[in-house]
Design a protein around this motif. Structure first.
Motif, mmCIF file in Angstrom:
data_model
loop_
_atom_site.group_PDB
_atom_site.id
_atom_site.type_symbol
_atom_site.label_atom_id
_atom_site.label_comp_id
_atom_site.label_asym_id
_atom_site.label_seq_id
_atom_site.Cartn_x
_atom_site.Cartn_y
_atom_site.Cartn_z
ATOM 1 N N PRO A 182 22.671 -43.831 -6.030
ATOM 2 C CA PRO A 182 21.548 -44.459 -6.735
ATOM 3 C C PRO A 182 20.371 -44.718 -5.808
ATOM 4 O O PRO A 182 20.519 -44.799 -4.586
ATOM 5 C CB PRO A 182 22.146 -45.773 -7.250
ATOM 6 C CG PRO A 182 23.286 -46.061 -6.327
ATOM 7 C CD PRO A 182 23.829 -44.723 -5.912
ATOM 8 N N ALA A 183 19.202 -44.824 -6.414
ATOM 9 C CA ALA A 183 17.965 -45.186 -5.711
ATOM 10 C C ALA A 183 17.769 -44.411 -4.423
ATOM 11 O O ALA A 183 17.656 -44.988 -3.336
ATOM 12 C CB ALA A 183 17.939 -46.691 -5.425
ATOM 13 N N PRO A 184 17.698 -43.073 -4.469
ATOM 14 C CA PRO A 184 17.454 -42.306 -3.242
ATOM 15 C C PRO A 184 16.105 -42.685 -2.632
ATOM 16 O O PRO A 184 15.109 -42.802 -3.332
ATOM 17 C CB PRO A 184 17.474 -40.852 -3.720
ATOM 18 C CG PRO A 184 17.160 -40.920 -5.190
ATOM 19 C CD PRO A 184 17.746 -42.215 -5.661
ATOM 20 N N ASP A 185 16.104 -42.900 -1.315
ATOM 21 C CA ASP A 185 14.879 -43.360 -0.656
ATOM 22 C C ASP A 185 14.571 -42.477 0.541
ATOM 23 O O ASP A 185 14.525 -41.264 0.410
ATOM 24 C CB ASP A 185 15.008 -44.842 -0.278
ATOM 25 C CG ASP A 185 13.654 -45.526 -0.180
ATOM 26 O OD1 ASP A 185 12.936 -45.298 0.811
ATOM 27 O OD2 ASP A 185 13.289 -46.275 -1.109
ATOM 28 N N GLY A 186 14.351 -43.083 1.729
ATOM 29 C CA GLY A 186 13.908 -42.317 2.886
ATOM 30 C C GLY A 186 14.825 -41.160 3.226
ATOM 31 O O GLY A 186 16.044 -41.231 3.012
ATOM 32 N N GLY A 187 14.248 -40.090 3.750
ATOM 33 C CA GLY A 187 15.043 -38.909 4.061
ATOM 34 C C GLY A 187 14.457 -38.082 5.191
ATOM 35 O O GLY A 187 13.331 -38.312 5.638
ATOM 36 N N VAL A 214 19.134 -35.476 4.494
ATOM 37 C CA VAL A 214 19.795 -36.771 4.331
ATOM 38 C C VAL A 214 18.901 -37.690 3.517
ATOM 39 O O VAL A 214 17.670 -37.582 3.542
ATOM 40 C CB VAL A 214 20.142 -37.416 5.687
ATOM 41 C CG1 VAL A 214 21.097 -36.538 6.474
ATOM 42 C CG2 VAL A 214 18.884 -37.703 6.501
ATOM 43 N N SER A 215 19.526 -38.627 2.795
ATOM 44 C CA SER A 215 18.798 -39.510 1.893
ATOM 45 C C SER A 215 19.459 -40.886 1.862
ATOM 46 O O SER A 215 20.678 -40.997 1.669
ATOM 47 C CB SER A 215 18.776 -38.913 0.476
ATOM 48 O OG SER A 215 18.312 -39.841 -0.476
ATOM 49 N N ASN A 216 18.653 -41.931 2.059
ATOM 50 C CA ASN A 216 19.152 -43.299 1.964
ATOM 51 C C ASN A 216 19.376 -43.700 0.510
ATOM 52 O O ASN A 216 18.807 -43.092 -0.408
ATOM 53 C CB ASN A 216 18.141 -44.276 2.565
ATOM 54 C CG ASN A 216 18.174 -44.302 4.075
ATOM 55 O OD1 ASN A 216 19.106 -43.804 4.694
ATOM 56 N ND2 ASN A 216 17.151 -44.879 4.670
ATOM 57 N N SER A 217 20.160 -44.776 0.331
ATOM 58 C CA SER A 217 20.357 -45.372 -0.988
ATOM 59 C C SER A 217 19.905 -46.824 -0.924
ATOM 60 O O SER A 217 20.522 -47.652 -0.251
ATOM 61 C CB SER A 217 21.836 -45.301 -1.393
ATOM 62 O OG SER A 217 22.054 -45.888 -2.654
ATOM 63 N N VAL A 251 24.022 -43.725 3.049
ATOM 64 C CA VAL A 251 23.293 -42.467 3.195
ATOM 65 C C VAL A 251 24.113 -41.336 2.599
ATOM 66 O O VAL A 251 25.334 -41.266 2.794
ATOM 67 C CB VAL A 251 23.021 -42.152 4.684
ATOM 68 C CG1 VAL A 251 22.240 -40.844 4.830
ATOM 69 C CG2 VAL A 251 22.272 -43.296 5.365
ATOM 70 N N GLY A 252 23.454 -40.449 1.866
ATOM 71 C CA GLY A 252 24.076 -39.224 1.394
ATOM 72 C C GLY A 252 23.390 -38.020 2.009
ATOM 73 O O GLY A 252 22.270 -38.124 2.531
ATOM 74 N N ALA A 253 24.054 -36.877 1.960
ATOM 75 C CA ALA A 253 23.506 -35.666 2.574
ATOM 76 C C ALA A 253 23.799 -34.456 1.699
ATOM 77 O O ALA A 253 24.841 -34.392 1.040
ATOM 78 C CB ALA A 253 24.095 -35.459 3.962
ATOM 79 N N VAL A 254 22.856 -33.504 1.711
ATOM 80 C CA VAL A 254 23.040 -32.210 1.052
ATOM 81 C C VAL A 254 22.873 -31.122 2.100
ATOM 82 O O VAL A 254 21.896 -31.127 2.859
ATOM 83 C CB VAL A 254 22.020 -31.985 -0.084
ATOM 84 C CG1 VAL A 254 22.252 -30.632 -0.747
ATOM 85 C CG2 VAL A 254 22.109 -33.090 -1.117
ATOM 86 N N SER A 307 19.168 -45.092 9.793
ATOM 87 C CA SER A 307 19.036 -45.631 8.446
ATOM 88 C C SER A 307 18.816 -47.135 8.554
ATOM 89 O O SER A 307 19.592 -47.847 9.199
ATOM 90 C CB SER A 307 20.298 -45.337 7.633
ATOM 91 O OG SER A 307 20.192 -45.854 6.323
ATOM 92 N N CYS A 308 17.757 -47.636 7.906
ATOM 93 C CA CYS A 308 17.317 -49.017 8.100
ATOM 94 C C CYS A 308 17.538 -49.869 6.853
ATOM 95 O O CYS A 308 17.214 -49.451 5.746
ATOM 96 C CB CYS A 308 15.830 -49.048 8.460
ATOM 97 S SG CYS A 308 15.429 -48.181 9.988
ATOM 98 N N GLU A 309 18.049 -51.075 7.058
ATOM 99 C CA GLU A 309 18.240 -52.023 5.967
ATOM 100 C C GLU A 309 16.966 -52.846 5.745
ATOM 101 O O GLU A 309 16.440 -53.454 6.669
ATOM 102 C CB GLU A 309 19.382 -52.987 6.285
ATOM 103 C CG GLU A 309 20.753 -52.348 6.311
ATOM 104 C CD GLU A 309 21.833 -53.369 6.615
ATOM 105 O OE1 GLU A 309 22.867 -53.356 5.918
ATOM 106 O OE2 GLU A 309 21.647 -54.184 7.552
ATOM 107 N N GLU A 310 16.502 -52.868 4.501
ATOM 108 C CA GLU A 310 15.297 -53.627 4.155
ATOM 109 C C GLU A 310 15.694 -54.981 3.572
ATOM 110 O O GLU A 310 15.468 -55.280 2.404
ATOM 111 C CB GLU A 310 14.433 -52.848 3.155
ATOM 112 C CG GLU A 310 13.064 -53.462 2.953
ATOM 113 C CD GLU A 310 12.326 -52.882 1.761
ATOM 114 O OE1 GLU A 310 11.328 -53.494 1.350
ATOM 115 O OE2 GLU A 310 12.751 -51.834 1.241
#
Length: 386
Positions: free
Chosen positions: A77-82, A94-97, A105-108, A142-145
């Protein structure tokens, strides 16, 4: 006439002249002005609802809650920075959630022809992973907001476990950018009175220890020299990091961050600005400020994630606005590159180019559904200029 509109009008002649025929190295000191895109105008929406210039096409790579086609991984859910990473036979995106408690983080994974050949998760159990940045040694930060958020170093290939890097500071992180030329990682902070930081590892390539510093200057400074002050307690407790160093400059909602060719560009959403920090002479300036363009002509609002082509053009994603990715050319022209239709309750996140520069990846974080479970990740292909 209000001061904001007066500034818009007053700057036009000078800024336009400064950009005319200028190289990027000198142009970034002025504020970019609206003009024609080198790619031409965006056309009618395609089958995916993306308005693109002539010669470009889009495809959907993944949708939240559905398996990435050809894999068993359900897109987060909510894909963010990549970011993109070169692989022996292709590349990895790669894509943050950006959701609480699960985050991660997920990756394709793509082959050399751009076909999806795998998808997987590289980080889980974290909190509101917003943006981040790639390192020269092939990891994704990957950074936590969140308050006292952490930076996690992750492996895009999923061969090594993710590791928290507390020496990089505990604060409301947004993005970061590695500067191998000078040995720093720059970091933004997403609060209205946030700071701009740099972290110098004790050993370049090892983020387990080092020195965290904060940029110092008058809050009113938009162009000129700056200095840096060491943050005494990067853990941010009991005094938050942004309040530990007297004279730290405040930035209104730090967002995207990208380093290349001696400059770190970063965005601030509260005042719709794109900043440039010149690491060679330790100065800052404005690359874009929507208060410095003629009234009613601002084509870039809700500035957020930022990336750059090898040729020197910046691509800036909008959080809201017209749901556009805008280009700021190396000659100082700002114009829409693409627009996502029918997704007004979303934001554009994670723009990143494939290693060969021919494909641009990004997400609509909430898609047409307008919720974190409606995320869509896209690929745009076409004749991007070098």
């Amino acid at each position: 006439m209000e001061r904001r509109d007066f500034l818009r009008v007053a700057v036009v002649g000078g800024a336009a002249a400064a950009f005319g025929g200028a190289s990027w190295g000198t142009a970034f000191a002025a504020s970019a002005q609206p003009g024609p895109s080198p790619y031409g105008a965006v056309l009618a929406p395609d089958a995916n609802g993306i308005r693109l210039p002539l010669g470009f096409t889009s495809r959907v790579i993944a949708r939240t809650g559905q398996k990435v086609p050809g894999t068993d991984y359900f897109w987060h859910p909510a894909p963010d920075g990549g970011a993109c990473f070169a692989d022996d036979a292709g590349w990895i995106y790669v894509s943050n959630s950006e959701v609480p408690l699960v985050g991660g983080v997920g990756a394709v994974k793509f082959d050399a022809a751009g076909r999806v050949v795998g998808a997987y998760r590289t980080l889980s159990g974290t909190n509101v992973n917003c943006a981040g940045g790639a390192t020269p040694w092939g990891t994704w930060l990957s950074c936590e907001e969140i308050d006292y958020g952490r930076v996690f170093e992750t492996d895009p290939w999923n061969r090594k476990s993710a590791v928290a890097r507390p020496a990089m500071g505990r604060f409301k992180h947004e993005a970061c950018a590695a500067d191998a030329d000078h040995g720093y990682v720059y970091l933004t902070e997403d609060t209205p009175d946030g700071c701009f930081y740099r972290f110098r590892p004790t050993t370049w390539g090892d983020l387990s220890s080092g020195t965290l510093e904060v940029l110092k200057a008058a809050d009113s400074l938009t162009e000129g020299p700056v200095t840096w002050g060491r943050v005494p307690d990067p853990d941010g407790f009991p005094i938050v990091t942004r309040k530990q160093v007297p004279g730290a400059k405040r930035f209104d909602g730090g967002e995207g961050c990208y380093y290349a060719a001696g400059t770190c560009w970063f965005t601030t959403k509260g005042d719709n600005r794109v900043w440039a920090y010149n690491a060679n002479d330790s100065t800052i300036s404005l690359t874009y400020d929507d208060s410095l363009v003629p009234p009613g002509t601002a084509t870039l609002t809700g500035v957020d994630n930022v990336t750059r082509t090898t040729g020197g053009d910046l691509f800036v994603a909008e959080d809201g606005g017209d749901m556009e990715i805008a280009i700021i050319t190396r000659d100082g022209v700002v114009a829409p590159f693409l627009r996502v239709e029918g997704q007004a309750s979303s934001e554009i996140t994670g723009p990143a180019f494939s290693p060969d520069g021919r494909r641009l990846y990004f997400s609509s974080q909430r898609g047409s559904a307008g919720t974190v479970f409606g995320g869509i990740t896209y690929e745009v292909s076409g004749p991007f200029r070098a």
